[in-house]
Design an enzyme around this catalytic site. Structure first.
Site, PDB file in Angstrom:
ATOM      1  CE1 TYR A 185      -4.169  -2.239   4.925  1.00 41.41           C
ATOM      2  CE2 TYR A 185      -3.319   0.134   4.441  1.00 41.41           C
ATOM      3  CZ  TYR A 185      -4.147  -1.320   4.086  1.00 41.41           C
ATOM      4  OH  TYR A 185      -3.838  -1.383   2.894  1.00 41.41           O
ATOM      5  CB  SER A 224      -0.947   0.005   1.244  1.00 40.21           C
ATOM      6  OG  SER A 224      -1.670   1.221   1.244  1.00 40.21           O
TER       7      SER A 224
HETATM    8  P1  NAP Z   1     -10.893  -6.925  -0.088  1.00 36.55           P
HETATM    9  O1  NAP Z   1     -11.908  -7.110  -1.261  1.00 36.55           O
HETATM   10  O2  NAP Z   1     -11.484  -6.730   1.418  1.00 36.55           O
HETATM   11  O3  NAP Z   1     -10.075  -8.242  -0.001  1.00 36.55           O
HETATM   12  C1  NAP Z   1      -9.248  -8.487   1.120  1.00 36.55           C
HETATM   13  C2  NAP Z   1      -9.263 -10.060   0.722  1.00 36.55           C
HETATM   14  O4  NAP Z   1      -8.210 -10.630   1.790  1.00 36.55           O
HETATM   15  C3  NAP Z   1     -10.530 -10.927   0.774  1.00 36.55           C
HETATM   16  O5  NAP Z   1     -10.764 -11.489  -0.366  1.00 36.55           O
HETATM   17  C4  NAP Z   1     -10.519 -11.659   2.177  1.00 36.55           C
HETATM   18  O6  NAP Z   1     -11.235 -12.793   1.926  1.00 36.55           O
HETATM   19  C5  NAP Z   1      -9.010 -12.099   2.200  1.00 36.55           C
HETATM   20  N1  NAP Z   1      -8.239 -12.277   3.575  1.00 36.55           N
HETATM   21  C6  NAP Z   1      -8.748 -11.510   4.550  1.00 36.55           C
HETATM   22  N2  NAP Z   1      -8.184 -11.898   5.719  1.00 36.55           N
HETATM   23  C7  NAP Z   1      -7.896 -13.112   5.057  1.00 36.55           C
HETATM   24  C8  NAP Z   1      -7.227 -14.419   5.966  1.00 36.55           C
HETATM   25  N3  NAP Z   1      -6.972 -14.431   7.176  1.00 36.55           N
HETATM   26  N4  NAP Z   1      -6.924 -15.416   5.273  1.00 36.55           N
HETATM   27  C9  NAP Z   1      -7.066 -15.541   3.926  1.00 36.55           C
HETATM   28  N5  NAP Z   1      -7.680 -14.533   3.271  1.00 36.55           N
HETATM   29  C10 NAP Z   1      -8.113 -13.422   3.739  1.00 36.55           C
HETATM   30  O7  NAP Z   1     -10.127  -5.659  -0.086  1.00 36.55           O
HETATM   31  P2  NAP Z   1      -8.939  -5.225  -1.522  1.00 36.55           P
HETATM   32  O8  NAP Z   1      -8.881  -3.624  -1.625  1.00 36.55           O
HETATM   33  O9  NAP Z   1      -8.933  -5.837  -2.548  1.00 36.55           O
HETATM   34  O10 NAP Z   1      -7.627  -5.662  -0.611  1.00 36.55           O
HETATM   35  C11 NAP Z   1      -6.627  -6.493  -1.307  1.00 36.55           C
HETATM   36  C12 NAP Z   1      -5.115  -6.038  -0.754  1.00 36.55           C
HETATM   37  O11 NAP Z   1      -5.080  -4.697  -1.278  1.00 36.55           O
HETATM   38  C13 NAP Z   1      -5.003  -6.010   0.790  1.00 36.55           C
HETATM   39  O12 NAP Z   1      -3.852  -6.424   0.964  1.00 36.55           O
HETATM   40  C14 NAP Z   1      -5.187  -4.441   1.006  1.00 36.55           C
HETATM   41  O13 NAP Z   1      -4.230  -4.029   2.139  1.00 36.55           O
HETATM   42  C15 NAP Z   1      -4.509  -3.869  -0.225  1.00 36.55           C
HETATM   43  N6  NAP Z   1      -4.640  -2.585  -0.551  1.00 36.55           N
HETATM   44  C16 NAP Z   1      -6.138  -2.083  -0.856  1.00 36.55           C
HETATM   45  C17 NAP Z   1      -6.115  -0.670  -0.797  1.00 36.55           C
HETATM   46  C18 NAP Z   1      -7.560  -0.286  -1.073  1.00 36.55           C
HETATM   47  O14 NAP Z   1      -7.818   0.933  -1.114  1.00 36.55           O
HETATM   48  N7  NAP Z   1      -8.438  -0.986  -1.491  1.00 36.55           N
HETATM   49  C19 NAP Z   1      -5.350   0.014  -0.936  1.00 36.55           C
HETATM   50  C20 NAP Z   1      -3.769  -0.201  -0.696  1.00 36.55           C
HETATM   51  C21 NAP Z   1      -3.596  -1.826  -0.646  1.00 36.55           C
HETATM   52  P3  NAP Z   1     -11.954 -13.668   2.920  1.00 36.55           P
HETATM   53  O15 NAP Z   1     -12.587 -12.702   3.834  1.00 36.55           O
HETATM   54  O16 NAP Z   1     -12.801 -14.687   2.464  1.00 36.55           O
HETATM   55  O17 NAP Z   1     -10.869 -14.330   3.783  1.00 36.55           O
END
Ligand code: NAP
Length: 253
Positions: free
Chosen positions: A150, A137
């Protein structure tokens, strides 16, 4: 097809950025294993891809990761690409954060990287062009208020990728981080809800609070993060390792 039949594991592949990465890797012929805790979203994404399986696991639990990777290898063979994408982002003022918010965030966003990288390492080192890409991030390279665990976990994630890049620099394995700014996924939808609940601001005002960080004044699309991730996985990216690449619309870090 530049990744034909290469086995790529995408954690958090059932939603948001992870699902977009899975789709991007599939366009180049990769075989996908999508990992997450909830089976339904994983299966929904896998059903749209030509060679994809859904495997449930908690990435914060080493035994669960080892079992999932064994299941994945049994179907698709050794792991050639590991995408560490699963993550959580609890928020709140530092003074009032429960200790569990810290420990859970570290477990999912940082400990899990240790588990996944170490579990997949023998395969990745044996692959002709092993790849680890961690979705960190912009919070991995700068600070933001109200998301201390975070920010700390994402700084650690980038540090781990740099350490692995240095340790394996003499091999064909690369390790990089992609650093999205605020991206249009469920995590951000939840953040907007939290801001609205705690500040009384409207959804649009809460969204503006997040997009103000991006000079383009918009959320990043998951496909933009996926395109950079795919590029790092291609054979031609073999000299790019230990990098943290921002996909953030010009937010300067
Ligand atoms: P998201 O749709 O909430 O995706 C998070 C994913 O992680 C979900 O599919 C969830 O699936 C999985 N997950 C969470 N805890 C887990 C665990 N203990 N074991 C296995 N899987 C787990 O949000 P996203 O934005 O796509 O996030 C993906 C990545 O991008 C994250 O690392 C986030 O920090 C990073 N990111 C996001 C943003 C943003 O603004 N959206 C910005 C920078 C970085 P389950 O709940 O089914 O386990």
């Amino acid at each position: 097809m530049r990744l034909e039949n290469i086995h790529a594991v995408v954690t958090g592949g059932g939603s948001g950025i992870g699902a977009a990465i899975a789709r991007a890797l599939a366009t180049e012929g990769a075989r996908l294993t999508l990992i997450g805790r909830r089976r339904d979203p994983l299966e929904a994404v896998a059903a749209t891809l030509p060679q994809a399986i859904a495997v449930t696991a908690d990435v914060a639990d080493r035994a669960s990761v080892d079992a999932a990777f064994a299941q994945a290898r049994a179907v698709h063979g050794p792991i050639g690409i590991l995408i560490n994408n699963a993550g959580i982002a609890p928020s709140g003022p530092f003074a009032r954060l429960p200790p569990e918010a810290w420990s859970q965030t570290m477990a999912v966003n940082l400990d899990a990287l240790f588990h996944c990288c170490q579990s997949a390492l023998p395969d990745l080192l044996a692959a002709p062009a092993g790849r680890i890409v961690t979705i960190a991030s912009t919070a991995g390279v700068k600070g933001y208020g109200y998301v201390a665990p975070y920010v700390a976990s994402k700084h650690g994630a980038i540090g781990l990728m740099r350490a692995l890049a240095a340790e394996f620099a003499g091999t064909a394995l690369t390790a990089n981080s992609v650093c999205p700014g605020f991206t249009d996924t469920d995590i951000v939808a939840r953040a907007i809800e939290t801001i609205s609940t705690h500040t009384g601001r409207s959804g649009d005002e809460a969204l503006a609070e997040l997009t103000r960080h991006n000079p383009q004044k918009r959320l990043i699309e998951p496909e933009e993060v996926a395109a950079t991730t795919l590029w790092l996985c291609l054979p031609a990216s073999r000299s790019i390792t230990g990098q943290a690449i921002a996909v953030a619309g010009g937010e300067i870090m």
